[in-house]
Write an enzyme that holds these catalytic residues in place. Structure first.
Site, mmCIF file in Angstrom:
data_model
loop_
_atom_site.group_PDB
_atom_site.id
_atom_site.type_symbol
_atom_site.label_atom_id
_atom_site.label_comp_id
_atom_site.label_asym_id
_atom_site.label_seq_id
_atom_site.Cartn_x
_atom_site.Cartn_y
_atom_site.Cartn_z
ATOM 1 N N TYR A 145 0.829 -1.215 0.000
ATOM 2 C CA TYR A 145 0.000 0.000 0.000
ATOM 3 C C TYR A 145 0.863 1.265 0.000
ATOM 4 C CZ TYR A 145 -3.625 3.332 1.355
ATOM 5 O OH TYR A 145 -4.469 4.409 1.388
ATOM 6 N N LYS A 149 1.653 3.947 -3.121
ATOM 7 C CA LYS A 149 1.364 5.379 -2.973
ATOM 8 C C LYS A 149 2.630 6.213 -3.208
ATOM 9 C CE LYS A 149 -2.985 5.003 -1.832
ATOM 10 N NZ LYS A 149 -3.990 5.393 -2.819
HETATM 11 P P1 NDP Z 1 -13.310 5.381 -1.712
HETATM 12 O O1 NDP Z 1 -12.981 3.933 -1.718
HETATM 13 O O2 NDP Z 1 -14.401 5.867 -0.835
HETATM 14 O O3 NDP Z 1 -13.624 5.858 -3.213
HETATM 15 C C1 NDP Z 1 -12.771 5.493 -4.274
HETATM 16 C C2 NDP Z 1 -13.222 6.166 -5.555
HETATM 17 O O4 NDP Z 1 -12.450 5.598 -6.641
HETATM 18 C C3 NDP Z 1 -14.701 5.934 -5.887
HETATM 19 O O5 NDP Z 1 -15.208 7.080 -6.539
HETATM 20 C C4 NDP Z 1 -14.640 4.747 -6.850
HETATM 21 O O6 NDP Z 1 -15.727 4.652 -7.738
HETATM 22 C C5 NDP Z 1 -13.377 5.104 -7.626
HETATM 23 N N1 NDP Z 1 -12.864 3.921 -8.319
HETATM 24 C C6 NDP Z 1 -12.262 2.844 -7.762
HETATM 25 N N2 NDP Z 1 -11.975 1.935 -8.717
HETATM 26 C C7 NDP Z 1 -12.406 2.472 -9.892
HETATM 27 C C8 NDP Z 1 -12.393 2.022 -11.240
HETATM 28 N N3 NDP Z 1 -11.875 0.831 -11.572
HETATM 29 N N4 NDP Z 1 -12.936 2.815 -12.195
HETATM 30 C C9 NDP Z 1 -13.481 4.012 -11.863
HETATM 31 N N5 NDP Z 1 -13.512 4.500 -10.604
HETATM 32 C C10 NDP Z 1 -12.979 3.729 -9.639
HETATM 33 O O7 NDP Z 1 -11.945 6.197 -1.430
HETATM 34 P P2 NDP Z 1 -11.520 6.969 -0.088
HETATM 35 O O8 NDP Z 1 -12.162 8.296 -0.078
HETATM 36 O O9 NDP Z 1 -11.637 6.057 1.052
HETATM 37 O O10 NDP Z 1 -9.940 7.143 -0.379
HETATM 38 C C11 NDP Z 1 -9.445 8.109 -1.287
HETATM 39 C C12 NDP Z 1 -7.945 7.921 -1.423
HETATM 40 O O11 NDP Z 1 -7.330 8.085 -0.129
HETATM 41 C C13 NDP Z 1 -7.547 6.522 -1.895
HETATM 42 O O12 NDP Z 1 -6.493 6.624 -2.804
HETATM 43 C C14 NDP Z 1 -7.088 5.818 -0.627
HETATM 44 O O13 NDP Z 1 -6.116 4.828 -0.879
HETATM 45 C C15 NDP Z 1 -6.504 6.980 0.161
HETATM 46 N N6 NDP Z 1 -6.469 6.804 1.607
HETATM 47 C C16 NDP Z 1 -7.407 6.048 2.289
HETATM 48 C C17 NDP Z 1 -7.344 5.906 3.656
HETATM 49 C C18 NDP Z 1 -8.405 5.154 4.429
HETATM 50 O O14 NDP Z 1 -8.377 5.199 5.674
HETATM 51 N N7 NDP Z 1 -9.336 4.492 3.801
HETATM 52 C C19 NDP Z 1 -6.253 6.528 4.430
HETATM 53 C C20 NDP Z 1 -5.394 7.378 3.647
HETATM 54 C C21 NDP Z 1 -5.498 7.480 2.298
HETATM 55 P P3 NDP Z 1 -17.080 3.854 -7.300
HETATM 56 O O15 NDP Z 1 -17.776 4.776 -6.340
HETATM 57 O O16 NDP Z 1 -17.807 3.681 -8.585
HETATM 58 O O17 NDP Z 1 -16.641 2.577 -6.675
#
Ligand code: NDP
Length: 242
Positions: A145, A149
């Protein structure tokens, strides 16, 4: 600090200083991305906000008439380049998890797709590119992960955007629609640990969305990497208020 008032002021100053701007959002249907959309729309600072996603975005707040939804294929860089042309600002909150997509699926989205879209942003001459990455991002990390990143951030830094802002939040706090049992447990433990390591471990998605949008309104250029926590985001925001 009264976030709402300061935000409105910085947004209207931005609009007066830089009229005719338009933003695109990637991952706008997700938890952080939908907060970015909310703040972009509430600010009224952009003539148009386009959410590129694989399903329509739900939004009913202020300035809804300036919100456009367009489907996206994250494998088609040339089409993305054409679609992104004409936008000035990009906000990228794309991502998946290993639990949801498997090891390869995670790398495909969080590395390949993010870089495809970012390259298209560069080709479409985006002026300011912002991405929600993660705390601990490190291309030399032994963990998939944080390594992924870090690799992505390092590629983005080399692309030569006029302005780039890479956000490194800790664990995201929100009432997540998707079931993620481990995150659910952590969401109870992390805030308690914040008393020991103040504001370093987790951050609400609403703060991430607010900080990413408000940062775009700042006059000053920002360091490439910023904001590992709630506290840092607020500090970064205050520094921009001159
Ligand atoms: P979410 O999982 O809530 O949302 C991810 C988004 O990416 C959604 O809009 C999803 O679309 C889209 N997506 C994923 N796969 C595809 C695909 N194949 N094609 C088109 N769209 C896609 O994200 P978060 O808000 O939780 O996280 C945002 C970022 O922050 C990420 O990069 C994550 O790694 C990072 N992060 C997360 C943390 C955590 O605690 N979870 C901590 C720190 C950073 P759809 O709605 O259609 O699925």
């Amino acid at each position: 600090i009264v976030l709402g008032e300061a935000f409105t002021k910085s947004a209207s100053e931005f609009k007066a200083r830089a009229p005719g701007k338009s933003a695109l959002v990637l991952g706008g249907t997700g938890e952080s991305g939908s907060e970015v959309v909310k703040h972009l729309m509430a600010s009224g600072a952009f003539d148009k906000v386009t959410v590129f996603a694989r399903r329509p975005v739900e939004y009913t707040g202020p300035n809804a008439e300036t919100l456009v939804y367009k489907p996206i294929n994250l494998e088609d860089t040339e089409q993305m380049e054409r679609d992104f042309a004409g936008h000035t600002h990009a906000f990228n909150c794309l991502g998946t998890t290993r639990a949801k997509s498997g090891k390869e699926g995670f790398y495909k989205v969080d590395h390949d797709y993010i870089l495809n879209a970012t390259k298209a942003c560069k080709a479409a001459e985006i002026e300011h590119y912002s991405i929600c990455s993660s705390a601990g991002a490190d291309k030399n990390s032994m963990f998939l992960y944080t390594k992924t990143k870090g690799e992505v951030n390092s590629e983005i830094e080399k692309m030569g955007f006029p302005r780039v802002s890479i956000f490194l939040p800790g664990m995201l706090m929100c009432d997540r629609k998707e079931a993620r049992p481990l995150e659910k447990i952590a969401s109870y433990v992390m805030p308690a640990l914040n008393f020991v390591v103040p504001n370093r471990l987790c951050v609400p998605t609403s703060t991430v969305g607010w900080a990413m949008v408000n940062n775009a309104f700042k006059k000053v250029d920002t360091p490439i990497l910023e904001n590992i926590s709630n506290l840092d985001m607020v500090e970064a925001f205050k520094k921009g208020q001159q």
